[in-house]
Design a protein around this motif. Structure first.
Motif, PDB file in Angstrom:
ATOM      1  N   SER A 264      56.321  80.775  46.998  1.00  0.00           N
ATOM      2  CA  SER A 264      57.138  79.654  47.462  1.00  0.00           C
ATOM      3  C   SER A 264      58.582  80.078  47.693  1.00  0.00           C
ATOM      4  O   SER A 264      59.218  79.644  48.658  1.00  0.00           O
TER       5      SER A 264
ATOM      6  N   LEU B 133      64.314  72.348  53.321  1.00  0.00           N
ATOM      7  CA  LEU B 133      63.474  71.168  53.090  1.00  0.00           C
ATOM      8  C   LEU B 133      62.064  71.374  53.643  1.00  0.00           C
ATOM      9  O   LEU B 133      61.070  71.009  53.006  1.00  0.00           O
ATOM     10  N   VAL B 134      61.986  71.963  54.817  1.00  0.00           N
ATOM     11  CA  VAL B 134      60.669  72.253  55.411  1.00  0.00           C
ATOM     12  C   VAL B 134      59.909  73.231  54.524  1.00  0.00           C
ATOM     13  O   VAL B 134      58.698  73.070  54.292  1.00  0.00           O
TER      14      VAL B 134
ATOM     15  N   GLY C  43      60.168  73.530  51.331  1.00  0.00           N
ATOM     16  CA  GLY C  43      59.698  72.776  50.167  1.00  0.00           C
ATOM     17  C   GLY C  43      58.436  71.994  50.464  1.00  0.00           C
ATOM     18  O   GLY C  43      57.503  71.953  49.654  1.00  0.00           O
ATOM     19  N   VAL C  44      58.379  71.382  51.635  1.00  0.00           N
ATOM     20  CA  VAL C  44      57.188  70.620  52.027  1.00  0.00           C
ATOM     21  C   VAL C  44      56.000  71.561  52.216  1.00  0.00           C
ATOM     22  O   VAL C  44      54.882  71.282  51.757  1.00  0.00           O
ATOM     23  N   VAL C  45      56.225  72.689  52.879  1.00  0.00           N
ATOM     24  CA  VAL C  45      55.149  73.661  53.105  1.00  0.00           C
ATOM     25  C   VAL C  45      54.616  74.176  51.772  1.00  0.00           C
ATOM     26  O   VAL C  45      53.401  74.229  51.545  1.00  0.00           O
TER      27      VAL C  45
ATOM     28  N   GLY D  11      54.824  72.735  48.867  1.00  0.00           N
ATOM     29  CA  GLY D  11      54.152  71.634  48.172  1.00  0.00           C
ATOM     30  C   GLY D  11      52.747  71.406  48.680  1.00  0.00           C
ATOM     31  O   GLY D  11      51.846  71.045  47.915  1.00  0.00           O
ATOM     32  N   LYS D  12      52.544  71.596  49.977  1.00  0.00           N
ATOM     33  CA  LYS D  12      51.201  71.423  50.548  1.00  0.00           C
ATOM     34  C   LYS D  12      50.298  72.615  50.215  1.00  0.00           C
ATOM     35  O   LYS D  12      49.098  72.445  49.993  1.00  0.00           O
TER      36      LYS D  12
END
Length: 159
Positions: free
Chosen positions: A40, A82-83, A85-87, A89-90
């Motif tokens: 991550s 932010l992107v 973090g979303v990636v 998280g998925k």
């Protein structure tokens, strides 16, 4: 004079019970798998730096004031974080396993009694939002609160 080399005996491959478990780390009060955290972080670095450098080149090509172009590029770099973090998280779902011990049932009852003895009382499950009711049902706590509410009504407001 001769030197002979012997290969070290190889350990048998691990069985399902002996499969290596991921190493967990505690970060900001949460438990994470070390490998997932490292991947991550790499995703975050790559996406944010690429966004920052790409936006810097783009904005410097058509914005006259270089400090303004750098400010816009910084905003794009933050959006890249932010992107990332979303990636992440998925890609890496939570690995929490919540196990309820049978002795915890008494502790839940104690907590409900303490809540009933509070100044404002336990309240009513009918007043709860739908999301909270769903979570209580998922944790098998909804019926415990309904029973406690019914007992309170039967005893005239006393727990």
């Amino acid at each position: 004079m001769s030197i002979e080399s012997q290969s070290a005996p190889q350990a048998p491959p691990p069985t399902d019970d002996q499969a290596p478990r991921p190493r967990y780390l505690e970060v900001w009060g949460d438990t994470v798998a070390g490998r997932d955290l490292a991947v991550s972080v790499v995703i975050g670095i790559v996406l944010s730096v690429c966004a920052l450098l790409g936006a810097t080149a783009l904005f410097n090509s058509f914005v006259a004031d270089s400090s303004l172009a750098d400010a816009y590029a910084l905003l794009v770099g933050i959006a890249g974080c932010l992107v990332a973090g979303v990636v992440s998280g998925k890609l890496f779902r939570p690995k929490r396993n919540i196990a309820v011990d049978s002795s915890e049932g008494d502790a839940v009852g104690d907590v409900i009694r303490v809540l009933q003895e509070e100044r404002r009382g336990l309240g009513s499950v009918d007043d709860l939002p739908a999301q909270t009711v769903r979570e209580l049902k998922d944790l098998d706590l909804y019926d415990r609160f309904v029973e406690a509410e019914n007992r309170t009504h039967e005893t005239g407001g006393r727990p």
